[in-house]
Write an enzyme that holds these catalytic residues in place. Sequence first.
Site, PDB file in Angstrom:
ATOM      1  N   GLY A  14       0.833  -1.210   0.000  1.00  0.00           N
ATOM      2  CA  GLY A  14       0.000   0.000   0.000  1.00  0.00           C
ATOM      3  C   GLY A  14       0.860   1.248   0.000  1.00  0.00           C
ATOM      4  N   PHE A  15       1.605   1.431   1.086  1.00  0.00           N
ATOM      5  CA  PHE A  15       2.530   2.564   1.234  1.00  0.00           C
ATOM      6  C   PHE A  15       1.816   3.913   1.170  1.00  0.00           C
ATOM      7  CE2 PHE A  15       4.513  -0.862  -1.369  1.00  0.00           C
ATOM      8  CZ  PHE A  15       5.157  -1.492  -0.319  1.00  0.00           C
ATOM      9  N   GLY A  74       1.215  -6.284   4.596  1.00  0.00           N
ATOM     10  CA  GLY A  74       2.563  -6.812   4.735  1.00  0.00           C
ATOM     11  C   GLY A  74       3.199  -6.450   6.064  1.00  0.00           C
ATOM     12  N   ILE A  95       9.349  -3.193  20.632  1.00  0.00           N
ATOM     13  CA  ILE A  95       9.188  -3.908  19.362  1.00  0.00           C
ATOM     14  C   ILE A  95       8.364  -5.165  19.623  1.00  0.00           C
ATOM     15  CG2 ILE A  95      10.416  -5.164  17.540  1.00  0.00           C
ATOM     16  CD1 ILE A  95      10.559  -2.050  17.371  1.00  0.00           C
ATOM     17  N   LEU A  96       7.299  -5.359  18.838  1.00  0.00           N
ATOM     18  CA  LEU A  96       6.325  -6.406  19.154  1.00  0.00           C
ATOM     19  C   LEU A  96       6.643  -7.756  18.518  1.00  0.00           C
ATOM     20  CD1 LEU A  96       3.092  -4.247  18.865  1.00  0.00           C
ATOM     21  CD2 LEU A  96       4.489  -4.709  20.888  1.00  0.00           C
ATOM     22  N   ASN A  97       7.314  -7.733  17.365  1.00  0.00           N
ATOM     23  CA  ASN A  97       7.708  -8.983  16.717  1.00  0.00           C
ATOM     24  C   ASN A  97       9.023  -8.700  15.997  1.00  0.00           C
ATOM     25  OD1 ASN A  97       8.158 -10.886  14.575  1.00  0.00           O
ATOM     26  ND2 ASN A  97       6.039 -11.574  14.745  1.00  0.00           N
ATOM     27  N   THR A 113       9.037  -9.528  11.963  1.00  0.00           N
ATOM     28  CA  THR A 113       8.290  -8.664  11.045  1.00  0.00           C
ATOM     29  C   THR A 113       8.745  -7.211  11.177  1.00  0.00           C
ATOM     30  OG1 THR A 113       6.520  -8.508  12.688  1.00  0.00           O
ATOM     31  CG2 THR A 113       6.250 -10.143  10.953  1.00  0.00           C
ATOM     32  N   GLY A 134       5.862   1.589  10.421  1.00  0.00           N
ATOM     33  CA  GLY A 134       5.798   1.435   8.970  1.00  0.00           C
ATOM     34  C   GLY A 134       6.529   2.523   8.202  1.00  0.00           C
ATOM     35  N   GLU A 135       6.597   3.711   8.764  1.00  0.00           N
ATOM     36  CA  GLU A 135       7.120   4.820   7.968  1.00  0.00           C
ATOM     37  C   GLU A 135       8.500   5.287   8.375  1.00  0.00           C
ATOM     38  OE1 GLU A 135       3.843   7.105   6.609  1.00  0.00           O
ATOM     39  OE2 GLU A 135       2.502   6.013   7.926  1.00  0.00           O
TER      40      GLU A 135
END
Lengths: 169, 765
Positions: free
Chosen positions: B269-270, B497, B657-659, B662, B731-732
């Site tokens: 998407g981004f 993603g 950090i959760l995972n 990923t 994400g960013e």
Amino acid sequence: MNFTINEHSYEAELDNRTSLLDLLRNHLGFTGTKKGCDQGACGACTVLVDGERINSCLALAVQYQGRAITTIEGVGTAGEMHALQRAFVEHDGFQCGYCTPGQICSAIGMADEIKRGVPSAVTEHVAAHNIDFSNEEIRERMSGNLCRCGAYNGIVEAVRETFAEELAS
Amino acid sequence: MSIIMDVMKTAVRLAPGSWLPGGTPDPLMNKHGLIGKPASRIDGPLKVQGKARFAAEVSLPGLVYASLLYSTIARGRIATLETAEAEAAPGVALVMTYRNAPRMAPPPLMMSAPKAAGASGLPIMQDAEIRWNGQPVALVLAQTQEQADHAVSLIRVTYAVAPAVTSFDAAKAKARTPENILGEPSSIEIGDAEKALKDAAFKVDLIYRTPRHNHNAIELHAATVAWNGDQLTVHDATQMVNGTAWTLAQVFGVKEEQVRVLSPYVGGGFGGKGLGDHQILAIAASRLSGRPVRILLSREGVYRVVGGRTTTEQRVALGAKPDGTLAALIHTGVAATPTRNVCPEQFSFPARHLYAANAIKVAQQVTDMDMLANIFMRAPGESVGTYALECAIDELAEAMQLDPIELRRRIEPEKDPTSGTPFSSRHLVEAYRHGAERFGWDRRDPTPRSRREGEWLIGMGCATATYPYYRMPGGAARIRLTADGRAIVQMASHEMGMGTATVQAQHAAERLGLEYEKVSFEYGDTSLPSGTLAGGSSQTASIAAAIIAVSEVLTKELLKLAGNDSPLAGLKPDEVEARDGGLCHVDEPGRFESYVSILKRAHRDELVCEAEAPQPFEMWKYSMHSYGAQFCEVRVNAVTGEIRVSRFLGSFDCGRILNAKTATSQFKGGIIMGLGLALSEETLFDERSGRIMNPSLAEYHVPVHMDVPAIEVIWTDIPDPHSPLGAHGIGEIGITGVGAAVANAVYNATGKRIRELPITLDKLL
Ligand code: FES
Ligand code: FES
């Protein structure tokens, strides 16, 4: 027209303009093969034909009757994933997963090219029999498969781990 | 901003922290169980086997294929339109133009209402007016894609051309200051920055330029749509299922509940996968023809109708005192926008929060161009804003003969430099320290061109990454706890993603004291409780807050259900905790009862609870941001100017950090898009005609395998005490600072400052 896909035979009535990619996706329901550009620039549509990787968006379906076509649905078996598929999951070789079937088909074709001694732009000796299975060779040879999510590191790790033993020269 | 909002913000800032959500730190934020684990993606096996079904892959009986024709002028009117030949072409079911398109309301402009998703708010195929070069002027439906594409080629259009503003230089001369920039003031002045600059001992005053960019997610924009009476189903590729459903309801005059949007997988998407003209046109054509419709844009089509990041011209001026602190920080400039647009490319945002200075001036302007509306693209503003700001910091450090990391340490602020609010969590200096150690920053020679191997000049650079913490209001989550001790967590959210379902299953399992395998997370469907959009790196925190809210309700309901025969009898919600598939007394672990046993005794098959997340007041009380230090090593060929990135390390400070697996991928993905921004990406806009000249993946160069070295990513993992789980969205942030880190490395290698992106080899010759 008759096509052999993942070792099964399929009949389809087709417009002669139909690409192999659209045959797979729109006519036969093999939607694992992806469309990212429809003009040979992204590699998302990579499938194997007689073991060699091609961009199915640049191929006219009519020309592929009687050839052995392998799509992502034919990689691995119903019960078990191919080692490369497992390695992609383990090394997180994807995020959105859209380029992934193309990356996987492409890597399988690529490993075979190295085995056959086909040189690339980074191969030191063009006539070498044993091509070094280096990260650089993988990156060069996989550069036709774009991943906008940027999973490149994970893809290289997955490919390396899967084929390293087989291709140790 | 409205007065009411201002008053509310002030009230929140004055309120004691403990009154707010996040006032008491989330107990899970320090817990090391499932949270943080490098779990593989739950949907991984589906994706690697090609079984994940994307929007263009849903088959419906009687489906017809759509194809679009795009205008070739930027402004004017359709003069003549001949469609007879197309209508008569084989397989054609419909040719739709402004003449026969159903009447539709313009999609409400984003931010004009909570769920408004329109990018421009312009009417869609309702009149002969042309407003940008590439606007759809006709849509064809046919039995096959080939037939639809062919029929489109038979349509003849002529235009009455009107004068258009397509030159950024011309538009800049008439640039205007918008009312606000995404709700923030367009300009802020603290002290007299221009005077402080003039008087400063050291100074730089520079102009930076950045081009347009396109998201280029590999999945083309697509939708498969069908009407059943007034019920509309849209299989979409979107980052905003609820926003899309609500906005479509306004456009087509139906109720929001009559629109169902499904989007279980999005192929990247981004910021680019929102509601565009293509879905609306396909839905209109479906209504007109009575057939289900599939629209899959061509790659060129994506460039014509889905906007991207816009071009900017930025001034950064920094004045320093002899002790290395800042006397003046100025960041101003213009972004190219059409008149109706909500994406102003907020490049001045980083300068509002990053560094301490005696006097600060930030100001942003926009233009009125005849062009496609911009759409948010990964770290809109921050990505190109950090390029300008962080290059200027590097230039100032050099002028002062100071290490650029040391300069940043000296200008580290104690509280937010423009709002004055306290930081919720900020460990940038630490991120730099870890990153520098790991990268071997001490091996860098500050004198440019001092390292060379054969033809290759080698240089190192660094830059700060930053992106705000956002949590969107309005999301709700539901938990279905079943009698066999499983939990299904549901919220209409998105997976492009990021690993949404995986991470939230980890979260919910930990929160409910269940095994990971017993929890699933359902999303991507408006029939589930309403979620918030996947944008602004907000989704993780937004979902987490809703899950926290609903699990509190669940605990209450369970205690009620447990009744007097339970070991939990008489306990209040704050006296129990979730553990081992049930609840127990916080201090007496022996007082325990499993969920299975509670439900069984109550003769219940399941317990279903739903709750909305509290308002994100923490964002008003604190200055909440993520940070990072980006390190780059480049090799530049002294003969050809070719630039290769040989090493890259990102050191991040983004809360918990959760995972780990990923998260690493997300950071790397951002960095790689940043390498594209730095070195190769540019949407070429013809300033004469307003037409995008390189609408393809062959002419727009995204990074490929060969451009990307092994990237290293590390993080502080220090939880933010004021966010759910102590986490920030990530994400960013990865893309921010990368442009500057590369540019600064190129300077260290070659002695050339490139102040216009992308840094292509011709600029180095
Ligand atoms: S879809 Fe075939 S290469 Fe892109
Ligand atoms: S995983 Fe998204 S494009 Fe590669």
